[in-house]
Motif scaffolding. Structure first.
Motif, PDB file in Angstrom:
ATOM      1  N   GLU A 116       0.176  12.433   6.364  1.00  0.00           N
ATOM      2  CA  GLU A 116       0.186  13.223   4.942  1.00  0.00           C
ATOM      3  C   GLU A 116      -0.438  11.368   3.933  1.00  0.00           C
ATOM      4  O   GLU A 116      -1.292  12.061   2.490  1.00  0.00           O
ATOM      5  N   GLN A 117      -0.265  10.383   4.681  1.00  0.00           N
ATOM      6  CA  GLN A 117      -0.625   9.293   3.610  1.00  0.00           C
ATOM      7  C   GLN A 117      -2.471   8.706   3.752  1.00  0.00           C
ATOM      8  O   GLN A 117      -2.865   8.500   2.849  1.00  0.00           O
ATOM      9  N   THR A 118      -2.978   9.305   4.779  1.00  0.00           N
ATOM     10  CA  THR A 118      -4.173   8.850   5.352  1.00  0.00           C
ATOM     11  C   THR A 118      -5.377   8.977   4.008  1.00  0.00           C
ATOM     12  O   THR A 118      -5.855   8.115   3.767  1.00  0.00           O
ATOM     13  N   TYR A 162      -2.814   4.699  14.943  1.00  0.00           N
ATOM     14  CA  TYR A 162      -2.619   5.967  14.724  1.00  0.00           C
ATOM     15  C   TYR A 162      -1.413   5.860  13.021  1.00  0.00           C
ATOM     16  O   TYR A 162      -1.060   4.310  12.282  1.00  0.00           O
ATOM     17  N   ARG A 163      -1.799   7.026  12.118  1.00  0.00           N
ATOM     18  CA  ARG A 163      -2.007   6.697  10.220  1.00  0.00           C
ATOM     19  C   ARG A 163      -0.729   7.961  10.241  1.00  0.00           C
ATOM     20  O   ARG A 163      -0.912   9.019  11.203  1.00  0.00           O
ATOM     21  N   VAL A 164       0.335   7.562   9.153  1.00  0.00           N
ATOM     22  CA  VAL A 164       0.693   8.701   9.089  1.00  0.00           C
ATOM     23  C   VAL A 164       0.024  10.432   8.290  1.00  0.00           C
ATOM     24  O   VAL A 164      -1.210   9.551   7.562  1.00  0.00           O
ATOM     25  N   GLY A 179      -3.618  -2.575  12.108  1.00  0.00           N
ATOM     26  CA  GLY A 179      -2.399  -3.286  11.496  1.00  0.00           C
ATOM     27  C   GLY A 179      -1.292  -3.645  12.302  1.00  0.00           C
ATOM     28  O   GLY A 179      -1.477  -4.505  12.718  1.00  0.00           O
ATOM     29  N   LEU A 180      -0.270  -2.459  12.008  1.00  0.00           N
ATOM     30  CA  LEU A 180       1.005  -2.312  13.205  1.00  0.00           C
ATOM     31  C   LEU A 180       0.574  -2.161  14.694  1.00  0.00           C
ATOM     32  O   LEU A 180       1.632  -3.359  15.652  1.00  0.00           O
ATOM     33  N   TYR A 181      -0.848  -1.947  15.558  1.00  0.00           N
ATOM     34  CA  TYR A 181      -1.144  -2.399  16.598  1.00  0.00           C
ATOM     35  C   TYR A 181      -1.341  -3.995  17.476  1.00  0.00           C
ATOM     36  O   TYR A 181      -0.498  -4.175  18.550  1.00  0.00           O
ATOM     37  N   LYS A 194       0.743  -1.084  -0.064  1.00  0.00           N
ATOM     38  CA  LYS A 194      -0.660   0.136  -0.402  1.00  0.00           C
ATOM     39  C   LYS A 194       1.378   1.308   0.007  1.00  0.00           C
ATOM     40  O   LYS A 194       0.836   2.273  -0.772  1.00  0.00           O
ATOM     41  N   TYR A 195       1.776   1.418   0.716  1.00  0.00           N
ATOM     42  CA  TYR A 195       2.925   2.734   1.553  1.00  0.00           C
ATOM     43  C   TYR A 195       4.190   2.647  -0.042  1.00  0.00           C
ATOM     44  O   TYR A 195       4.293   3.849   0.461  1.00  0.00           O
ATOM     45  N   ALA A 196       4.423   1.735  -0.323  1.00  0.00           N
ATOM     46  CA  ALA A 196       5.422   1.163  -1.092  1.00  0.00           C
ATOM     47  C   ALA A 196       5.347   1.248  -2.269  1.00  0.00           C
ATOM     48  O   ALA A 196       6.334  -0.436  -3.111  1.00  0.00           O
ATOM     49  N   GLY A 233      -6.845   2.332   5.041  1.00  0.00           N
ATOM     50  CA  GLY A 233      -6.293   1.744   6.194  1.00  0.00           C
ATOM     51  C   GLY A 233      -6.897   2.413   7.382  1.00  0.00           C
ATOM     52  O   GLY A 233      -7.572   3.534   7.795  1.00  0.00           O
ATOM     53  N   THR A 234      -7.253   1.385   8.907  1.00  0.00           N
ATOM     54  CA  THR A 234      -7.685   1.900   9.960  1.00  0.00           C
ATOM     55  C   THR A 234      -6.208   2.214  10.593  1.00  0.00           C
ATOM     56  O   THR A 234      -6.758   3.360  11.278  1.00  0.00           O
ATOM     57  N   GLY A 235      -5.736   1.804  10.930  1.00  0.00           N
ATOM     58  CA  GLY A 235      -3.962   2.351  11.236  1.00  0.00           C
ATOM     59  C   GLY A 235      -4.080   1.705  12.732  1.00  0.00           C
ATOM     60  O   GLY A 235      -3.399   1.291  13.822  1.00  0.00           O
ATOM     61  N   GLU A 268      11.153  -5.260   3.914  1.00  0.00           N
ATOM     62  CA  GLU A 268      11.624  -4.552   3.023  1.00  0.00           C
ATOM     63  C   GLU A 268      11.225  -3.866   2.372  1.00  0.00           C
ATOM     64  O   GLU A 268      11.048  -4.840   1.458  1.00  0.00           O
ATOM     65  N   ASP A 269      10.953  -2.131   2.343  1.00  0.00           N
ATOM     66  CA  ASP A 269      10.697  -1.646   0.546  1.00  0.00           C
ATOM     67  C   ASP A 269      11.267  -0.726   0.024  1.00  0.00           C
ATOM     68  O   ASP A 269      11.789  -0.279   1.436  1.00  0.00           O
ATOM     69  N   GLY A 270      11.482  -0.036  -0.625  1.00  0.00           N
ATOM     70  CA  GLY A 270      12.637   0.937  -1.372  1.00  0.00           C
ATOM     71  C   GLY A 270      10.902   2.091  -1.510  1.00  0.00           C
ATOM     72  O   GLY A 270      11.817   3.005  -2.375  1.00  0.00           O
TER      73      GLY A 270
HETATM   74  P1  ATP Z   1      -4.879  -0.942   8.402  1.00  0.00           P
HETATM   75  O1  ATP Z   1      -3.507  -2.001   8.437  1.00  0.00           O
HETATM   76  O2  ATP Z   1      -5.589  -1.831   9.812  1.00  0.00           O
HETATM   77  O3  ATP Z   1      -5.826  -1.680   7.372  1.00  0.00           O
HETATM   78  P2  ATP Z   1      -3.178   0.966   7.844  1.00  0.00           P
HETATM   79  O4  ATP Z   1      -2.156   0.141   7.706  1.00  0.00           O
HETATM   80  O5  ATP Z   1      -3.174   2.756   7.895  1.00  0.00           O
HETATM   81  O6  ATP Z   1      -4.477  -0.075   8.741  1.00  0.00           O
HETATM   82  P3  ATP Z   1      -1.142   0.291  10.230  1.00  0.00           P
HETATM   83  O7  ATP Z   1      -0.660  -1.216   9.336  1.00  0.00           O
HETATM   84  O8  ATP Z   1      -1.046  -0.373  11.795  1.00  0.00           O
HETATM   85  O9  ATP Z   1      -2.476   0.640   9.517  1.00  0.00           O
HETATM   86  O10 ATP Z   1       0.124   0.972   9.765  1.00  0.00           O
HETATM   87  C1  ATP Z   1       0.181   2.242  10.278  1.00  0.00           C
HETATM   88  C2  ATP Z   1       0.802   3.500   9.642  1.00  0.00           C
HETATM   89  O11 ATP Z   1       2.171   3.424   9.433  1.00  0.00           O
HETATM   90  C3  ATP Z   1       0.298   3.665   8.261  1.00  0.00           C
HETATM   91  O12 ATP Z   1      -0.960   4.206   7.797  1.00  0.00           O
HETATM   92  C4  ATP Z   1       1.159   4.652   7.364  1.00  0.00           C
HETATM   93  O13 ATP Z   1       1.184   5.627   7.501  1.00  0.00           O
HETATM   94  C5  ATP Z   1       2.515   3.654   8.113  1.00  0.00           C
HETATM   95  N1  ATP Z   1       2.890   2.744   7.572  1.00  0.00           N
HETATM   96  C6  ATP Z   1       2.887   1.405   8.119  1.00  0.00           C
HETATM   97  N2  ATP Z   1       3.463   0.881   7.152  1.00  0.00           N
HETATM   98  C7  ATP Z   1       4.592   1.633   5.550  1.00  0.00           C
HETATM   99  C8  ATP Z   1       5.781   1.481   5.139  1.00  0.00           C
HETATM  100  N3  ATP Z   1       6.400  -0.002   4.879  1.00  0.00           N
HETATM  101  N4  ATP Z   1       5.757   2.634   4.650  1.00  0.00           N
HETATM  102  C9  ATP Z   1       5.320   3.361   4.585  1.00  0.00           C
HETATM  103  N5  ATP Z   1       4.786   4.253   5.709  1.00  0.00           N
HETATM  104  C10 ATP Z   1       4.018   2.890   6.171  1.00  0.00           C
END
Ligand code: ATP
Ligand code: MG
Length: 417
Positions: A360-362, A356-358, A371-373, A314-316, A367-369, A337-339
């Motif tokens: 600028e990317q939201t 929590y989500r960055v 996943g990483l939690y 999604k983010y890379a 996404g809901t933030g 790892e991603d580039g």
């Molecule tokens: P969900 O996983 O709940 O669908 P999400 O992907 O936004 O939503 P997380 O997986 O918790 O939530 O990630 C949190 C935030 O971290 C993301 O919204 C994104 O801003 C940032 N992030 C996560 N992985 C990367 C990555 N590989 N590169 C850049 N930003 C990232």
């Protein structure tokens, strides 16, 4: 927090006034009840004589009259014994709401000294209610004169104030905790409602459109709309699953089922699963086939891998992705790892927080933030660690560790047992 603790000085003319003043100050400034009581009683001893002091409080929950504090200052008595002696006077003062004087004969006199004990029991008032009794005990001294009784009553009143301060501090803390909880619940509900409404709105919109009787949709368009509905329904289910997991992880009710797992196979499965959804993803796997076996919950570790790979996608988007493993002494580390664009340092410490989500990317990636939690909680439940290394413009590496089970060497003869 503790106010200044004033030490008792030698008895002088002004001592009484100084002590009375210092006691009042301690009560006004001390939040640590135990330290406050110590200081008040040590000061009190400079203005009237006692060997022991103990405080009994009525416990509303158990209905018992319980010792809450005791201090032995003279004649080397033990706290336990002093407590026992003080209880009848404390109980009487508590029941009657009056100051009580008790005298006990403690046996025949030793070396000409009388073994008399004097107890001064005072009702303990907090917030206008009698909550217990305070007892001063004096061993073998003169009986308490009226001016000492008045001083003891003054001390008892201040001790009551100390207890009142404690009651208020606890009440404020519990009110603040409640307010914070309500605020978090409100925030949680508003985030969830927003996230649920988006896919639901899409489903409703496309279904309503398809159902319109005044328009005819060709089969290609219908299929396209139904695919959107299908995807949005998946998204909705995923969201609800994540929400459930996150609240179970928060309350500690999500159980991990540990079993021996083949981590290498699990990683390969997760990559193929992700690639079946995003065929254009370029993923390199640098993980040996023969990683040591680990004790872990395979479904949950797969969930971690799936989220890390989905994030990388999604983010890379478009960048090559690599999954690598490193074996340390007692742990295996897996990194994705991603580039991609990377994450600016101010956001990194917060990425494992719920929702929590960055910022600028939201707007452009869904996404809901959560996943990483969820990943963090799962890894922590396996006694592992999770972390991020990210460089803006360079890419991101998210890694986690899992402990390798150290096989105990079988001792000679053990197999025969
Ligand atoms: P969900 O996983 O709940 O669908 P999400 O992907 O936004 O939503 P997380 O997986 O918790 O939530 O990630 C949190 C935030 O971290 C993301 O919204 C994104 O801003 C940032 N992030 C996560 N992985 C990367 C990555 N590989 N590169 C850049 N930003 C990232
Ligand atoms: Mg994610």
């Amino acid at each position: 927090m503790t106010g200044p603790l004033v030490r008792p000085g030698p008895l002088t003319h002004g001592t009484e006034l100084n002590a009375v003043y210092a006691i009042a100050r301690i009560v006004a400034e001390t939040y640590d009840t135990e330290a406050g009581l110590d200081a008040v009683f040590r000061l009190s001893r400079t203005i009237f004589i006692f060997d022991v002091v103990s405080l009994f409080l009525h416990n509303k929950e158990t209905g018992e009259f319980e010792p809450a504090y005791a201090l032995a200052l003279g004649r080397g008595r033990s706290r336990e014994a002093d407590l026992e002696w003080g209880e009848p006077a404390a109980t009487e003062a508590y029941r009657s709401g009056q100051t009580i004087l008790r005298q006990e004969d403690a046996g025949p006199s030793v070396k000409g000294r009388e073994r008399r004990r004097d107890f001064l029991g005072l009702p303990m008032m907090v917030h206008g209610r009698c909550v217990g009794g305070l007892v001063f005990g004096r061993f073998g001294g003169p009986a308490y004169p009226p001016e000492h009784i008045r001083l003891a009553e003054f001390v008892a009143w201040h001790v009551g104030q100390l207890l009142e301060n404690r009651r208020m501090a606890r009440r404020i803390a519990s009110l603040e905790a409640q307010r914070e909880l309500t605020r978090m619940q409100d925030e949680f509900i508003s985030t969830i409602s927003h996230e649920l409404r988006t896919p639901l709105g899409m489903i409703k919109g496309y279904v309503t459109t398809l159902m319109r009787e005044d328009t005819h949709w060709d089969s290609e368009t219908r299929l396209e709309f139904l695919e959107i509905v299908d995807e949005e329904a998946d998204r909705l289910r995923e969201l609800i699953d994540n929400l459930l997991d996150s609240s179970r992880l928060e309350t500690g009710t999500l159980r991990m089922t540990l079993e021996p797992i083949e981590l290498s196979a699990l990683i390969r499965d997760s990559v193929s699963r992700t690639k079946s959804v995003y065929p254009e993803m370029d993923v390199e796997i640098d993980v040996p086939e023969d990683l040591p076996r680990l004790q872990a919950d395979p479904t949950r570790i797969a969930q971690v891998m799936d989220n890390l790979l989905s994030n990388a996608n999604k983010y890379a988007t478009g960048s090559p992705i690599a999954v690598r493993s490193v074996r340390y002494d007692n742990v295996i580390e897996i990194g994705v790892e991603d580039g991609g664009p990377g994450i600016s340092p101010e956001h990194v410490p917060h990425l494992f927080e719920r929702f929590y989500r960055v910022p600028e990317q939201t707007s452009n990636v869904r996404g809901t933030g959560l996943g990483l939690y969820i990943c963090r909680k799962i890894i922590e439940a396996h006694s592992g660690e999770i972390g991020i290394e990210s460089e803006e413009g360079e890419g991101t590496r998210i890694y986690f560790t899992l402990p390798v089970q150290v096989m105990e060497p079988i001792m000679e003869g053990e197999h025969e047992r």
